[in-house]
Enzyme design. Sequence first.
Site, PDB file in Angstrom:
ATOM      1  N   LYS A  16     -11.374   0.756  -2.642  1.00  0.00           N
ATOM      2  CA  LYS A  16     -10.320   1.301  -3.494  1.00  0.00           C
ATOM      3  C   LYS A  16     -10.792   1.337  -4.952  1.00  0.00           C
ATOM      4  CE  LYS A  16      -7.215   0.787   0.179  1.00  0.00           C
ATOM      5  NZ  LYS A  16      -6.786  -0.178   1.196  1.00  0.00           N
ATOM      6  N   SER A  46       0.794  -1.227   0.000  1.00  0.00           N
ATOM      7  CA  SER A  46       0.000   0.000   0.000  1.00  0.00           C
ATOM      8  C   SER A  46       0.827   1.277   0.000  1.00  0.00           C
ATOM      9  CB  SER A  46      -0.974  -0.004   1.173  1.00  0.00           C
ATOM     10  OG  SER A  46      -0.310  -0.294   2.373  1.00  0.00           O
ATOM     11  N   HIS A  53      -5.262  -3.358  -3.051  1.00  0.00           N
ATOM     12  CA  HIS A  53      -4.910  -2.358  -4.070  1.00  0.00           C
ATOM     13  C   HIS A  53      -4.888  -2.939  -5.481  1.00  0.00           C
ATOM     14  CE1 HIS A  53      -4.036   0.913  -1.330  1.00  0.00           C
ATOM     15  NE2 HIS A  53      -3.519   0.001  -0.530  1.00  0.00           N
TER      16      HIS A  53
END
Length: 393
Positions: free
Chosen positions: A240, A180, A208
């Site tokens: 995300k 991250s 992610h």
Amino acid sequence: MSRPSLLDAIAATNAARAPASRRRLRVAKPIGGARVVIDGRELIDVASNDYLGLAFDPSIRAALADAAREQSGARASHLLGGHHPEHAALESELAAWLGYPRVLVFSTGYMAALGAMGAVLSRHDLALQDRLNHACLLDGARLAGAKLLRYAHGDTTAAADMLKREPNRRALLITDSVFSMDGDIAPLTELANLSQRENAALMVDEAHAAGALGPQGRGACAAAGLGTTQVPLLMLTFGKAFGISGAAIACTEPLADALLHSARSFIYTTAMPPAIAAAIRAALRRIIDGDDLRERLDARIAQFRIGAQSLGLPLVASTTAIQPVLVGDATAALEASRALMDRGIYCPAIRPPTVPPGQARLRISLSAALSVADVESVLTVLAGTHRSGYGSC
Ligand SMILES: *Cc1c(COP(=O)(O)O)cnc(C)c1O
């Protein structure tokens, strides 16, 4: 009374905090098109995790609004009447997309990590993790009471040595797929081979990567050709690239059964609002057909990296939307972030303990919502800030 005061101790800790490690909440109003309004000023937003720009997608917002017209809250936990048809449909659509036997949805990624790890690990087991894994994975191991060992970032040999020193302990090997704060990708194939060789189960956190990477946005494991056999516990989040919120664990039937019976953050909490599940379903449809968005994102990443290299910016080896510019000192990172803000770019400084000491940085987070001109502006401003000195590390 000789008992020391808890509240006095907290006040003393607050007072002793160095200015460079002080945090404050700032009100930020995103308005779409990778723009955010802060203190009345419209800034280019390179801070969000909305990699595909889906948080402002009209069809997803419409799906959310339509479902919300019928019902707001889920009214109960999943096991006690809160498991709505929208949740069930979302779980089966996710399972089909990922090619996993079962999927369970959680309200957040943090809760998914705590719940899944708490359900599968006991205090007799080993939780072996990359040193740069997300905080929720470390906390998951700690909460489970497992023996937590952390290997050097991306170092499969170090992980193998640690496993060899503990041949009699059941083990879970855990890694972020995309890290991250660094944006690099874990050596997933090597870790899968190691997990097979050492009979250690593998868990991968695709927070992610889900939506942004791999065929149909299925993530970094899918991109590496890894599925249920190699990665029996796959975690993904919807805050995300999906642009909403929530998370899921994709797993085998026996693991899903274990989670249903012992994942405390699944059992003892209200199910996510059904409208959120409906919105995630709409985002999933857009993501499956999202090669256009992923190509746009990849083009912005390439543009940024080529530009940054020619400007001599201190980049790291990341090919993903997360492009950190290392600064080093926390105060310098704060100053760089402020300088960017003055010039129209929102990019908060990432400081310890979020990153290791001496590795403060600007975390540029790219998105398909940025235009070519936006990325050009970001590069120009970064180059100016860089020349004025922060990048001396
Ligand atoms: C953001 C993030 C999480 C937490 O997910 P939330 O849904 O925001 O709670 C977990 N793991 C990684 C790697 C993350 O980046």
